[in-house]
Design a protein around this motif. Structure first.
Motif, short mmCIF file in Angstrom:
data_model
loop_
_atom_site.label_atom_id
_atom_site.label_comp_id
_atom_site.label_asym_id
_atom_site.label_seq_id
_atom_site.Cartn_x
_atom_site.Cartn_y
_atom_site.Cartn_z
N MET A 1 0.84 -1.18 -0.08
CA MET A 1 0.03 0.12 0.06
C MET A 1 0.84 1.23 -0.06
SD MET A 1 -2.88 1.21 2.73
CE MET A 1 -3.89 -0.32 2.43
N GLN A 2 0.82 2.34 -1.05
CA GLN A 2 1.24 3.32 -1.08
C GLN A 2 1.06 4.26 0.04
OE1 GLN A 2 0.65 5.70 -4.39
NE2 GLN A 2 2.40 6.99 -3.99
N LYS A 3 2.10 4.71 0.76
CA LYS A 3 1.90 5.65 2.07
C LYS A 3 1.48 7.05 1.83
CE LYS A 3 4.93 3.28 5.10
NZ LYS A 3 6.19 3.27 5.95
N ALA A 4 0.69 7.74 2.31
CA ALA A 4 0.08 8.87 2.19
C ALA A 4 1.36 9.99 2.17
CB ALA A 4 -0.70 9.28 3.24
N GLN A 5 1.34 10.83 1.33
CA GLN A 5 2.17 12.16 1.01
C GLN A 5 1.78 13.16 1.69
OE1 GLN A 5 5.43 11.32 -0.32
NE2 GLN A 5 4.64 9.14 -0.16
N PHE A 6 2.77 13.97 2.41
CA PHE A 6 2.32 15.27 3.00
C PHE A 6 3.22 16.44 2.77
CE2 PHE A 6 1.52 11.87 5.97
CZ PHE A 6 0.13 12.15 6.36
N ALA A 7 2.37 17.54 2.44
CA ALA A 7 3.23 18.52 1.93
C ALA A 7 4.48 19.10 2.80
CB ALA A 7 2.41 19.89 1.97
N CYS A 8 4.29 18.93 4.22
CA CYS A 8 5.29 19.10 5.29
C CYS A 8 5.68 20.70 5.39
CB CYS A 8 6.66 18.26 5.04
SG CYS A 8 7.02 16.92 6.21
N HIS A 9 5.12 21.46 4.52
CA HIS A 9 5.39 22.85 4.73
C HIS A 9 4.16 23.69 4.92
CE1 HIS A 9 9.77 22.43 3.88
NE2 HIS A 9 9.22 21.48 2.91
N ALA A 10 3.13 23.27 4.98
CA ALA A 10 1.85 23.73 5.40
C ALA A 10 1.88 24.33 6.63
CB ALA A 10 0.63 22.97 5.22
N PRO A 11 1.73 25.83 6.52
CA PRO A 11 1.64 26.59 7.84
C PRO A 11 0.39 26.13 8.98
CG PRO A 11 0.18 27.76 6.16
CD PRO A 11 0.60 26.54 5.41
N ILE A 12 0.88 25.76 10.22
CA ILE A 12 -0.07 25.19 11.25
C ILE A 12 -0.54 26.19 11.97
CG2 ILE A 12 -0.33 23.61 12.97
CD1 ILE A 12 0.08 22.19 10.31
N ILE A 13 0.69 27.21 12.59
CA ILE A 13 0.25 28.28 13.39
C ILE A 13 1.04 29.68 12.74
CG2 ILE A 13 0.50 29.59 15.55
CD1 ILE A 13 1.01 26.76 16.69
N GLU A 14 0.08 30.77 12.55
CA GLU A 14 0.86 31.82 11.88
C GLU A 14 0.38 33.18 12.80
OE1 GLU A 14 0.16 32.08 7.28
OE2 GLU A 14 -1.20 30.67 8.28
N LEU A 15 1.55 33.60 13.21
CA LEU A 15 1.37 34.75 14.24
C LEU A 15 1.63 36.22 13.44
CD1 LEU A 15 3.01 33.29 17.53
CD2 LEU A 15 0.47 33.48 16.99
N ASP A 16 0.91 37.20 13.56
CA ASP A 16 1.23 38.08 12.75
C ASP A 16 1.20 39.67 13.61
OD1 ASP A 16 1.77 40.19 10.77
OD2 ASP A 16 -0.16 39.85 9.65
N ASP A 17 2.42 40.01 13.99
CA ASP A 17 2.19 41.28 14.75
C ASP A 17 1.39 41.25 15.98
OD1 ASP A 17 3.57 43.78 15.03
OD2 ASP A 17 1.75 44.73 14.04
N VAL A 18 1.60 40.02 16.65
CA VAL A 18 0.72 39.55 17.80
C VAL A 18 1.14 40.41 19.26
CG1 VAL A 18 -0.46 37.73 19.38
CG2 VAL A 18 -0.42 37.51 16.83
N SER A 19 -0.04 41.15 19.92
CA SER A 19 0.46 41.71 21.13
C SER A 19 -0.66 41.34 22.00
CB SER A 19 0.55 43.00 20.93
OG SER A 19 1.72 43.53 20.05
N PHE A 20 -0.40 41.35 23.57
CA PHE A 20 -1.25 41.10 24.39
C PHE A 20 -0.88 41.85 25.63
CE2 PHE A 20 -3.21 38.79 28.03
CZ PHE A 20 -4.62 39.00 27.81
N ALA A 21 -1.97 42.56 26.15
CA ALA A 21 -1.55 43.42 27.52
C ALA A 21 -2.93 43.00 28.56
CB ALA A 21 -1.58 44.72 27.15
N TYR A 22 -2.38 42.83 29.77
CA TYR A 22 -3.06 42.84 31.05
C TYR A 22 -3.51 44.00 31.56
CZ TYR A 22 -2.86 37.60 31.20
OH TYR A 22 -2.60 36.49 30.78
N GLU A 23 -4.65 44.55 31.54
CA GLU A 23 -5.05 45.76 32.11
C GLU A 23 -3.88 47.06 31.57
OE1 GLU A 23 -5.38 45.28 36.10
OE2 GLU A 23 -7.23 44.25 36.08
N GLN A 24 -3.83 47.20 30.34
CA GLN A 24 -2.98 47.96 29.52
C GLN A 24 -1.63 47.82 30.15
OE1 GLN A 24 -4.60 51.91 30.78
NE2 GLN A 24 -6.13 51.53 29.14
N ARG A 25 -1.05 46.67 30.65
CA ARG A 25 0.23 46.38 30.80
C ARG A 25 0.85 45.37 29.95
NH1 ARG A 25 2.95 42.17 33.56
NH2 ARG A 25 0.86 41.42 34.44
N PRO A 26 1.74 45.83 28.95
CA PRO A 26 2.19 45.08 27.82
C PRO A 26 2.75 43.62 28.63
CG PRO A 26 2.75 47.14 27.48
CD PRO A 26 2.31 47.11 29.07
#
Length: 262
Positions: A1-26
């Motif tokens: 049986m032929q094994k499945a092929q995977f792209a292996c370069h597909a993006p799983i997580i992409e963060l773009d300029d992500v920021s977070f602050a707790y009560e305006q504290r970066p």
């Protein structure tokens, strides 16, 4: 049986300029980073650097105050396939009075909102047994989760994260409170999974020696006080195994017999 092929370069997580602050504290400022299919990403940083906050945003528990996040190519607000992600939070986020057995906790990893009240099938029970065995906690299956030691609880949560054969496994300090021998066995286990399965890892750890031994001595990227160490697995010929819990059971048996070292 032929094994499945995977792209292996597909993006799983992409963060773009992500920021977070707790009560305006970066806490996190302008982080851009991409995790590709079959990457193993180690996240290292000092206390207060925002590592856990970053993971909680990725799994949808916190909303960024700036920037955007994509999971498997979809904006996080439109993402619905949460069963594709296994998540083990820090142990100190768990309520020890939670009234559930270890088996019930592990089985809950199979359920999404649509399956929450469905009867456990025979196949589900087998997956649960395999995950319990892989983590060496099958003898604790009927105990209340709050009765377990810290290390035993963490093994139960690892089993819960693995039971659904996740495409992405997110681990926040997974070996805290676990003895050294179990830590070594667990790290061997996740290295095996990374090398031989179509699975992507994002792991926060304070264990620099462990991270560098597998992911390299230098981070691939730095964002504020957070360092990202990355190793990509290209063993495509080994991607054919899809029954992850069955494979983990076999690996556990091999480790116990001495055929596989840690």
């Amino acid at each position: 049986m032929q094994k499945a092929q995977f792209a292996c370069h597909a993006p799983i997580i992409e963060l773009d300029d992500v920021s977070f602050a707790y009560e305006q504290r970066p806490v996190i400022s302008n982080v851009s980073f991409a995790v590709q299919e079959r990457d193993f990403v180690g996240v290292i940083g000092s206390n207060g650097a925002g590592k856990t906050t970053l993971l909680r945003m990725i799994v949808g528990l916190l909303k960024p105050t700036g920037g955007s996040i994509k999971l498997f190519g979809r904006p996080i607000g439109q993402f619905r396939d949460w069963e594709r992600i296994g998540y083990v939070p820090q142990k100190n986020s768990f309520n020890p009075l939670f009234p559930a057995t270890v088996r019930e906790v592990v089985l809950s990893g199979l359920y999404n909102r649509n399956k929450l009240f469905k009867r456990v099938s025979k196949a589900d029970a087998v997956k649960c047994d395999d995950a319990l065995h892989a983590m060496d906690i099958e003898d604790l299956a009927e105990k209340r989760i709050g009765q377990l030691s810290g290390g035993q609880q963490q093994r139960a949560f690892l089993a819960r994260a693995l039971i659904n054969n996740p495409a992405l496994l997110i681990l926040d300090e997974p070996t805290v409170g676990i003895d050294t021998e179990t830590q070594e066995g667990f790290f061997h286990l996740i290295k095996h999974m990374h090398q031989h399965h179509n699975i992507t890892f994002l792991m926060v750890s304070h264990d620099m020696e462990m991270i560098r031994s597998y992911l390299g001595q230098e981070p691939k990227r730095q964002a504020g006080k957070i360092d990202f160490y990355v190793k990509h697995s290209h063993d495509l010929e080994d991607c054919g195994e899809t029954n992850l819990t069955h494979s983990l059971r076999g690996l556990r048996q091999a480790m116990e017999s001495g055929k596989v070292g840690v």
